[in-house]
Design an enzyme around this catalytic site. Structure first.
Site, PDB file in Angstrom:
ATOM      1  CE  LYS A  53       1.474  -9.062  -1.075  1.00 22.25           C
ATOM      2  NZ  LYS A  53       0.764  -8.061  -0.975  1.00 22.25           N
ATOM      3  CD  GLN A  97       1.521  -4.399  -0.119  1.00 23.84           C
ATOM      4  OE1 GLN A  97       1.436  -5.336  -1.040  1.00 23.84           O
ATOM      5  NE2 GLN A  97       0.833  -4.509   1.007  1.00 23.84           N
ATOM      6  CG  ASP A 120      -4.884  -7.893  -3.525  1.00 20.99           C
ATOM      7  OD1 ASP A 120      -4.333  -8.860  -2.794  1.00 20.99           O
ATOM      8  OD2 ASP A 120      -4.256  -6.729  -3.298  1.00 20.99           O
TER       9      ASP A 120
END
Ligand code: NDP
Length: 301
Positions: A53, A97, A120
């Protein structure tokens, strides 16, 4: 006839190019989109995702940063970091995460991330906006990536029977919510299946568009697929394979060799949905940065 492959790598590369153009335009206006990823602990798979990422965000011209915290980090310490990132104007997107160590409640952490920076798309405000059909929120990257695959491969979802196998909050449920929206990539008639579904194959065999997000290696076989269906395989499973040097291989939730004989279009694993997730994360971050400018000019105007 073998199904046509939907090339997620190529489509993701196109989206990343589009994102880079937008990043350059925003940078010229004085805003460098910034994505901060927080990794708690040293899970190797998570470390790989996080590294990918950061690399992708830097390649697109963004400011990409990873904050690595020890597995012993307390929930209070993590929440304090999230609050600091919420207040930092150089940070447009925050991603914590998952999975987190067991002593930290993921829902509490997600609720602390500002919905305006929740790239997200997991915050309840963004999930609610998705359901209502508002387009000013953020949509979970994997299902948003699936919609892009369908639209950019010329799959007409309007009126189609779409069957989603899996009802997780990050894939199955937002996937169904997107397919049912009255806009491009939507207008489908949607069925959601899960582990309690009676006679799964009876549902999957009705699908014009079949989306597998189960986490069970090669569970959907060709005989469960309607001839000519479009098959999207979200699954990413590592299975033993003695023929590989590593002793393992990556496979999807769909049994590719039997499915490819029946479907009209299909995503491979790897190279299908996987590359789309990061591309959509970058796009969400650019949108987050662009919205700060919109809010600033609205405040002035
Ligand atoms: P979850 O484990 O959270 O959800 C799996 C879903 O599948 C659940 O709803 C479960 O039902 C359902 N299910 C399990 N077994 C069966 C069965 N026998 N029949 C019908 N339904 C079943 O997984 P995720 O949604 O997080 O991920 C799904 C897959 O997608 C995984 O392989 C994951 O690795 C992959 N993935 C890939 C990404 C990418 O970027 N390509 C991103 C995210 C995920 P129930 O709710 O009843 O338990």
């Amino acid at each position: 006839m073998r199904a046509e492959l939907i090339d997620g790598k190529a489509i993701a590369a196109t989206i990343r190019d589009e994102v880079a153009v937008e990043v350059a335009a925003l940078t010229a206006r004085g805003v460098v989109p910034g994505l901060t990823v927080v990794l708690v602990g040293d899970d190797p798979a998570s470390a790989t995702y996080v590294g990918a990422k950061e690399k992708a965000s830097v390649a697109a011209g963004m400011h990409g940063e990873t904050i690595r915290l020890p597995a012993t980090t307390t929930q209070a310490e993590l929440l304090a970091l999230v609050e600091r990132l919420n207040a930092d104007p150089a940070v447009h997107g925050i991603l914590v995460q998952m999975p987190l160590p067991r002593h930290i409640d993921p829902d509490t952490v997600i609720r602390h991330i500002s919905p305006d920076k929740d790239v997200d798309g997991f915050h309840p405000v963004n999930v609610g906006k998705l359901l209502i059909g508002h387009t000013d929120g953020f949509v979970s990257c994997t299902p948003a990536g699936v919609i892009e695959l369908l639209v950019r491969s010329g799959v007409d979802t309007r009126g189609a029977e779409a069957v989603v196998v899996g009802r997780s909050n990050i894939v199955g449920k937002p996937m169904a919510a997107l397919l049912v929206q009255g806009r491009a990539g939507g207008d489908a008639t949607v069925t959601v299946c899960h582990s309690r579904t009676r006679d799964l194959a009876a549902h999957t065999r009705r699908a014009d568009i079949l989306i597998a997000a189960i986490g069970r290696a090669e569970m959907i076989t060709g005989d469960m697929i309607k001839p000519g269906a479009v098959v999207i395989d979200v699954g990413m499973n590592s299975v033993a394979d003695a023929s590989r040097a590593s002793g393992r291989r990556l496979c999807g939730d769909v049994h590719f060799e039997s499915a490819v004989q029946v479907a009209s279009k299909i995503t491979p694993v790897p190279g299908g949905v996987g590359p789309m997730t990061i591309a959509l994360l970058l796009r969400n971050t650019v949108q987050a940065a662009a919205r700060t400018l919109e809010r600033a000019s609205a405040a002035v105007g």
